[in-house]
Scaffold this motif. Structure first.
Motif, PDB file in Angstrom:
ATOM      1  N   PRO A   1      83.931  52.428 -45.133  1.00 37.89           N
ATOM      2  CA  PRO A   1      82.663  51.721 -44.904  1.00 37.89           C
ATOM      3  C   PRO A   1      81.634  52.045 -45.983  1.00 37.89           C
ATOM      4  N   SER A   2      80.782  51.081 -46.269  1.00 34.57           N
ATOM      5  CA  SER A   2      79.727  51.315 -47.256  1.00 34.57           C
ATOM      6  C   SER A   2      78.695  52.263 -46.648  1.00 34.57           C
ATOM      7  N   ALA A   3      78.504  53.407 -47.306  1.00 31.74           N
ATOM      8  CA  ALA A   3      77.537  54.390 -46.789  1.00 31.74           C
ATOM      9  C   ALA A   3      76.132  53.795 -46.801  1.00 31.74           C
ATOM     10  N   ALA A   4      75.861  52.931 -47.784  1.00 30.99           N
ATOM     11  CA  ALA A   4      74.525  52.320 -47.874  1.00 30.99           C
ATOM     12  C   ALA A   4      74.299  51.355 -46.707  1.00 30.99           C
ATOM     13  N   ASP A   5      75.308  50.495 -46.416  1.00 31.39           N
ATOM     14  CA  ASP A   5      75.166  49.533 -45.308  1.00 31.39           C
ATOM     15  C   ASP A   5      75.052  50.265 -43.976  1.00 31.39           C
ATOM     16  N   LEU A   6      75.880  51.294 -43.826  1.00 29.01           N
ATOM     17  CA  LEU A   6      75.869  52.035 -42.568  1.00 29.01           C
ATOM     18  C   LEU A   6      74.534  52.765 -42.369  1.00 29.01           C
ATOM     19  N   SER A   7      74.039  53.369 -43.457  1.00 27.15           N
ATOM     20  CA  SER A   7      72.748  54.077 -43.372  1.00 27.15           C
ATOM     21  C   SER A   7      71.630  53.093 -43.057  1.00 27.15           C
ATOM     22  N   ALA A   8      71.654  51.937 -43.725  1.00 25.62           N
ATOM     23  CA  ALA A   8      70.595  50.940 -43.508  1.00 25.62           C
ATOM     24  C   ALA A   8      70.633  50.437 -42.064  1.00 25.62           C
ATOM     25  N   SER A   9      71.828  50.164 -41.550  1.00 22.89           N
ATOM     26  CA  SER A   9      71.951  49.666 -40.173  1.00 22.89           C
ATOM     27  C   SER A   9      71.528  50.749 -39.175  1.00 22.89           C
ATOM     28  N   PHE A  10      71.893  51.989 -39.495  1.00 24.56           N
ATOM     29  CA  PHE A  10      71.533  53.101 -38.600  1.00 24.56           C
ATOM     30  C   PHE A  10      70.007  53.297 -38.586  1.00 24.56           C
ATOM     31  N   CYS A  11      69.386  53.283 -39.769  1.00 25.06           N
ATOM     32  CA  CYS A  11      67.923  53.455 -39.833  1.00 25.06           C
ATOM     33  C   CYS A  11      67.233  52.334 -39.069  1.00 25.06           C
ATOM     34  N   ARG A  12      67.729  51.106 -39.220  1.00 28.77           N
ATOM     35  CA  ARG A  12      67.111  49.983 -38.495  1.00 28.77           C
ATOM     36  C   ARG A  12      67.219  50.210 -36.985  1.00 28.77           C
ATOM     37  N   THR A  13      68.401  50.644 -36.533  1.00 25.21           N
ATOM     38  CA  THR A  13      68.602  50.838 -35.090  1.00 25.21           C
ATOM     39  C   THR A  13      67.673  51.932 -34.561  1.00 25.21           C
ATOM     40  N   VAL A  14      67.573  53.037 -35.288  1.00 22.81           N
ATOM     41  CA  VAL A  14      66.685  54.126 -34.845  1.00 22.81           C
ATOM     42  C   VAL A  14      65.245  53.615 -34.761  1.00 22.81           C
ATOM     43  N   SER A  15      64.845  52.870 -35.777  1.00 21.97           N
ATOM     44  CA  SER A  15      63.482  52.337 -35.781  1.00 21.97           C
ATOM     45  C   SER A  15      63.277  51.371 -34.616  1.00 21.97           C
ATOM     46  N   GLU A  16      64.276  50.536 -34.339  1.00 21.38           N
ATOM     47  CA  GLU A  16      64.156  49.577 -33.226  1.00 21.38           C
ATOM     48  C   GLU A  16      64.120  50.290 -31.875  1.00 21.38           C
ATOM     49  N   MET A  17      64.649  51.498 -31.829  1.00 24.83           N
ATOM     50  CA  MET A  17      64.579  52.270 -30.583  1.00 24.83           C
ATOM     51  C   MET A  17      63.210  52.935 -30.438  1.00 24.83           C
ATOM     52  N   LEU A  18      62.638  53.391 -31.543  1.00 26.19           N
ATOM     53  CA  LEU A  18      61.415  54.196 -31.451  1.00 26.19           C
ATOM     54  C   LEU A  18      60.125  53.382 -31.489  1.00 26.19           C
ATOM     55  N   VAL A  19      60.058  52.414 -32.386  1.00 30.92           N
ATOM     56  CA  VAL A  19      58.769  51.731 -32.609  1.00 30.92           C
ATOM     57  C   VAL A  19      58.286  50.966 -31.367  1.00 30.92           C
ATOM     58  N   PRO A  20      59.120  50.118 -30.742  1.00 30.48           N
ATOM     59  CA  PRO A  20      58.613  49.400 -29.560  1.00 30.48           C
ATOM     60  C   PRO A  20      58.205  50.340 -28.424  1.00 30.48           C
ATOM     61  N   ARG A  21      58.910  51.457 -28.294  1.00 30.86           N
ATOM     62  CA  ARG A  21      58.552  52.410 -27.228  1.00 30.86           C
ATOM     63  C   ARG A  21      57.194  53.058 -27.515  1.00 30.86           C
ATOM     64  N   LEU A  22      56.953  53.352 -28.787  1.00 39.83           N
ATOM     65  CA  LEU A  22      55.662  53.959 -29.129  1.00 39.83           C
ATOM     66  C   LEU A  22      54.531  52.955 -28.890  1.00 39.83           C
ATOM     67  N   MET A  23      54.780  51.682 -29.212  1.00 36.77           N
ATOM     68  CA  MET A  23      53.770  50.647 -28.971  1.00 36.77           C
ATOM     69  C   MET A  23      53.502  50.527 -27.468  1.00 36.77           C
ATOM     70  N   ARG A  24      54.566  50.604 -26.696  1.00 31.13           N
ATOM     71  CA  ARG A  24      54.427  50.521 -25.242  1.00 31.13           C
ATOM     72  C   ARG A  24      53.632  51.724 -24.705  1.00 31.13           C
ATOM     73  N   ALA A  25      53.913  52.901 -25.277  1.00 30.08           N
ATOM     74  CA  ALA A  25      53.190  54.108 -24.846  1.00 30.08           C
ATOM     75  C   ALA A  25      51.693  53.952 -25.122  1.00 30.08           C
ATOM     76  N   ALA A  26      51.366  53.357 -26.268  1.00 29.34           N
ATOM     77  CA  ALA A  26      49.948  53.145 -26.612  1.00 29.34           C
ATOM     78  C   ALA A  26      49.319  52.181 -25.618  1.00 29.34           C
ATOM     79  N   GLU A  27      50.057  51.120 -25.285  1.00 24.72           N
ATOM     80  CA  GLU A  27      49.533  50.118 -24.364  1.00 24.72           C
ATOM     81  C   GLU A  27      49.320  50.731 -22.977  1.00 24.72           C
ATOM     82  N   GLU A  28      50.322  51.477 -22.519  1.00 24.08           N
ATOM     83  CA  GLU A  28      50.242  52.050 -21.165  1.00 24.08           C
ATOM     84  C   GLU A  28      49.121  53.070 -21.024  1.00 24.08           C
ATOM     85  N   THR A  29      48.834  53.814 -22.101  1.00 26.67           N
ATOM     86  CA  THR A  29      47.795  54.849 -22.022  1.00 26.67           C
ATOM     87  C   THR A  29      46.426  54.314 -22.453  1.00 26.67           C
ATOM     88  N   GLY A  30      46.425  53.118 -23.042  1.00 25.76           N
ATOM     89  CA  GLY A  30      45.163  52.537 -23.515  1.00 25.76           C
ATOM     90  C   GLY A  30      44.649  53.212 -24.773  1.00 25.76           C
TER      91      GLY A  30
END
Ligand code: KG4
Length: 338
Positions: A232-261
């Motif tokens: 497997p391409s280490a670059a493609d795998l790293s890019a896909s992995f970074c995107r997935t981690v970001s997609e897991m963290l960013v929306p949750r952080l936005m939600r935390a901001a919304e919930e706490t005001g």
């Protein structure tokens, strides 16, 4: 007030001097990474021994860089939890000895809360309340910082930390420990849609997440391809992995901001260095009208300046300790439960 601060919870020996919680007079770090890289991860016994070897030298260095002597020090702050117990005990014992010899207060500091407090060092006008993401090799947590010393855990990983997942996936790609920064660099030249990895969610706790399943999914993808004779391409795998981690963290952080005001969002810990995460956070915060505070890289990873910073506010809140202070491998992030 000048605080001499110690951090030895994992594989970095750190000593710093911080004035009034915000002004860093010196910040010294002795990294053990090269030694642990030989074993593919941190070896606790080696970490403790190396802390013991480094701590006096680092303490002298921190004083000399700040142009101070021990008689100028008003208090000692030290990370006492959570972390590798043997490693924590080195910093704690040294700090207790110094506090007792100098006759100054001893201030216990929680490692993950200190990662969050690192934002105060980089953003002088920043004040609580805000929401924070602490994201390192040992922690991934969304936190409501209600006041300087009042923290409420909102959710986080139920198993591995995000940084740990980076390091384990990197190992399968043949990258040396710790692999996060190398995967970040590789991702820049990869196709972040080359692989689709699962995003586990928890209906009963929307801010909780899991990195263990993601890590296994990536490792299985690599093994499946290799069994077919495809590397497997280490670059493609790293890019896909970074995107997935970001997609897991960013929306949750936005939600935390919304919930706490909260209108301010801070991110700390080694994974906060990740370029994909930073780019996505900047975009999401801009769209939501939130202020984003991410400290520079020197304060994202382990350091003692963040301990001196939080230690100051703990001192103001009257949170000092006696000579029988112990170290703890685990400790709740929420202040009420500590
Ligand atoms: O906060 P930290 O220095 O130590 C603790 O775990 O407390 O975090 C280290 C973690 C490691 O897992 C490392 O792989 C990860 O942070 N890391 C990164 C990046 N730089 C360091 N992960 C993703 N992208 C990076 N640029």
């Amino acid at each position: 007030m000048k605080i001499l601060a110690f951090e030895s919870s994992c594989d970095d020996t750190c000593v710093a001097i911080v004035e009034d919680g915000r002004r860093v007079l010196s910040s010294c770090v002795s990294s053990q990474t090269d030694t642990h890289a030989l074993y593919g991860g941190v070896v606790p016994e080696i970490a403790s021994r190396m802390h013991t070897e480094a701590i006096s030298r680092l303490c002298r260095m921190a004083l000399s860089e700040a142009g101070l002597t021990l008689s100028d020090i008003d208090a000692i702050a030290v990370t006492y939890a959570p972390g590798l117990i043997g490693a924590l005990l080195v910093g704690l014992s040294f700090a207790k000895g110094l506090a007792s010899t100098l006759g100054v207060p001893l201030i216990p500091v929680h490692h993950v809360r200190a990662h969050v407090a690192a934002a105060y060092l980089a953003f002088p006008e920043l004040e609580p309340p805000f929401v924070a993401l602490a994201c390192s090799g040992g922690t991934t947590a969304f936190i409501h910082v209600e006041d300087y010393t009042r923290f409420r855990f909102l959710g986080g990983t139920r198993d591995d930390a995000a940084g740990e997942a980076f390091d384990k996936v990197g190992r399968v790609l043949g990258l040396p420990y710790p692999a996060g920064a190398a995967m970040d660099r590789l991702a820049a030249d990869g196709n972040d849609r080359a692989f689709e990895f699962p995003h586990p969610t928890f209906a009963d706790a929307p801010l909780d997440c899991s990195f263990s399943g993601l890590k296994t999914a990536v490792i299985n993808s690599v093994h499946n391809l290799r069994q077919k004779g495809i590397e497997p391409s280490a670059a493609d795998l790293s890019a896909s992995f970074c995107r997935t981690v970001s997609e897991m963290l960013v929306p949750r952080l936005m939600r935390a901001a919304e919930e706490t005001g909260c209108s301010t969002v801070c991110v700390g810990g080694g994974v906060a260095a990740n370029s994909v995460l930073r780019r996505d956070l900047e975009r999401a915060c801009r769209d939501a009208g939130l202020r984003l505070c991410i400290p520079p890289l020197s304060y994202c990873g382990d350091n003692a300046a963040m301990v001196g910073c939080l230690g100051y506010y703990e001192f103001l809140a009257g949170h000092t300790a006696a000579a029988d202070l112990n170290a703890y491998a685990t400790m709740s992030l929420s202040t009420e439960e500590a």
